[in-house]
Design an enzyme around this catalytic site. Structure first.
Site: not given
Ligand SMILES: Cc1cc2nc3c(=O)[nH]c(=O)nc-3n(C[C@H](O)[C@H](O)[C@H](O)COP(=O)(O)OP(=O)(O)OC[C@H]3O[C@@H](n4cnc5c(N)ncnc54)[C@H](O)[C@@H]3O)c2cc1C
Length: 464
Positions: A22, A86, A181
């Site tokens: 995101g 954060v 997986e």
């Molecule tokens: C093992 C695994 C397998 C997956 N497989 C799939 C798949 O095959 N297909 C699919 O579509 N989705 C898959 N997903 C889900 C997908 O990865 C997530 O839906 C996606 O990463 C969400 O994106 P996001 O940006 O919301 O959060 P994230 O990608 O989790 O990013 C969160 C970010 O916030 C940062 N952060 C968190 N808390 C703080 C804080 N307090 N201060 C500063 N930074 C912070 C983290 O370091 C990270 O950079 C999988 C997830 C996992 C865990």
């Protein structure tokens, strides 16, 4: 509190929390916008979570799925990448507090995008984590690699058959895509890569159990694909236990309650948790200061434009947000990031021209389908065809589709080439290039917890 290195300009200040799917996509979509972006994240990399299981099972290296965010955004001059955890968002003063090595930095914002994702949920039993790590970070994946391979090493040195059995029993809790997986890969690692490399034990005798409280494998992908995945895993030798609820986890195994209420033990020294997620606690922080509500998984219930009630300049996207019909998957976060960036660009342009911005259209999610690999050459996939119909298929062609899509979404040319080479090694030769483990990998979590306890005790002593 300070913010050294900050460049003060009159431009609109956009702060993004998180460098995941995101946060990174929102930042990149603002590339040509006349705004100042500060992307704050607790890791220096952008993590491709869907391939974490391949790091844990030695197929690829951590660098292949975690390129440095700073380098990805190197040429985007309106963006600054900041490392920090954060801890607080202040909606009234419009500032974000982040901590780096004990120092707190305060960053002001005009617009805030929260994309801090989700962590593992143990459904109120956080002590399970010590003996059954989840898989959310690079640390988790390397720790699991250490534990999986470490179990084989210990078994080789054990003359007690019961202990050897326990060491060679691997339990994966949660039969969603990650659990499927992971179980498939531990089985292939034992049967193919490690075969013949020990003298006292036979790694092919490893017993992999995939267990879930639900009655099906891969419930979000429907009955047909769930059954396909189950049959394939069973053919490989994975034991599937459904309707089995984990009630306790300890060093030596897990306690399980079956559907009929009976309680039993599985002796296993290596357990993997892939059973649930809990959104970032920053959602709770927002709810405490506004009319924002969160659901049971800690996700922020956002407005149709992904902003929070009463704060049109604060957006929550990806796994941190609850939007009806949008799954907690990479596409939800990517599309949310791009959508919010479009709003910011449109409203900033209007501000600069002194005109009225176009009204915000509600966020619309485009479902591109989902897939999960079961083993080498085998995956299951679901692709929507219109509103109600889905094309479901499994086997080699689903696996090819999985391979192609993951290559497209991996960030950076070098990353794609390195991953493709690692896959070629594993899929064509049964070898794995990343089987290195270190003592620190396997035991770091326990040591870090001990250090945190010592630091907390010192602080308490100082305070009294
Ligand atoms: C093992 C695994 C397998 C997956 N497989 C799939 C798949 O095959 N297909 C699919 O579509 N989705 C898959 N997903 C889900 C997908 O990865 C997530 O839906 C996606 O990463 C969400 O994106 P996001 O940006 O919301 O959060 P994230 O990608 O989790 O990013 C969160 C970010 O916030 C940062 N952060 C968190 N808390 C703080 C804080 N307090 N201060 C500063 N930074 C912070 C983290 O370091 C990270 O950079 C999988 C997830 C996992 C865990």
């Amino acid at each position: 509190m300070s913010h050294p290195g900050a460049t003060a300009t009159d431009r609109h200040k956009v702060v993004i929390i998180g460098s995941g799917f995101g946060g990174l996509n929102a930042a990149q979509a603002l590339k040509h916008a006349d705004v100042d972006i500060k992307l704050i994240a607790r890791t220096t990399h952008h993590l491709f979570q869907p391939l974490l299981y391949q790091v844990a099972t030695g197929i690829i290296s951590e660098g292949e799925i975690a390129p440095p965010t700073r380098l990805i955004l190197r040429k985007q001059h309106n963006a600054q990448v900041l490392l920090g955890d954060v801890t607080h968002v202040d909606l009234e003063t419009q500032t974000v507090d982040s901590v780096l090595l004990g120092h707190t930095y305060r960053t002001p914002y005009d617009t805030l995008i929260l994309a801090a994702g989700a962590g593992q949920s143990y459904f109120g039993n956080d002590h399970f984590a010590e003996w059954a790590p989840g898989m959310k970070t690079i640390d988790d994946a390397l720790e699991l690699r250490g534990r999986i391979l470490g179990a084989f090493e210990q078994a080789e040195r054990s003359s007690d058959p019961e202990r050897r059995k326990k060491l060679l029993t691997f339990v994966v809790v949660g039969a969603g895509p990650t659990g499927v997986e992971m179980a498939g890969q531990i089985q292939e690692l034992s049967d193919q890569t490690l075969k013949g490399s020990f003298r006292h034990i036979d790694p092919t005798e490893a017993h992999v159990i995939l267990l879930d409280a639900a009655p099906a494998v891969l419930p979000p992908m429907g009955e047909k694909l769930g059954l396909k995945a189950k049959e394939r895993l069973e053919k490989m030798g994975v034991e599937i236990q459904l309707n089995a609820m984990v009630t306790d986890v300890d060093r030596n195994g897990i306690t399980v309650k079956d559907k009929d209420g009976s309680i039993r033990r599985i002796e296993s020294s290596c357990k993997v948790w892939s059973a649930g997620v809990q959104a970032s606690p920053l959602g709770k922080d927002l709810a405490a200061q506004s009319d924002t509500e969160i659901d049971r998984a800690g996700r922020v219930i956002v407005n149709p434009d992904l902003s929070i009630p009463g704060h049109p300049n604060v957006f929550v996207i990806g796994d941190m947000a609850f939007v009806p019909g949008v799954p907690g998957m990479a596409q939800g976060a990517i599309q949310g990031g791009k959508y919010v960036a479009a709003i910011i660009k449109n409203e900033d342009k209007a501000r600069q021209h002194g005109t009225k911005p176009k009204p915000r259209e509600p966020f619309k999610y485009f479902d591109k389908g989902s897939m999960a690999t079961v083993s080498k050459w085998n995956a299951v996939a679901q692709i929507p065809l219109g509103e109600k119909t889905k094309f479901e298929f499994g086997g080699f062609f689903a696996w090819l589709a999985w391979l192609g899509l993951h290559l497209i979404y991996l960030v950076g040319f070098k990353t794609k080439v390195a991953t493709l080479l690692s896959w070629a090694v594993t899929f064509l030769s049964r070898q794995r290039g990343q089987l290195t483990i270190t003592e620190q990998q396997a035991y770091a979590r326990t040591r870090i917890e001990e250090l945190q306890e010592i630091a907390a005790a010192v602080q308490e002593e100082r305070a009294s």
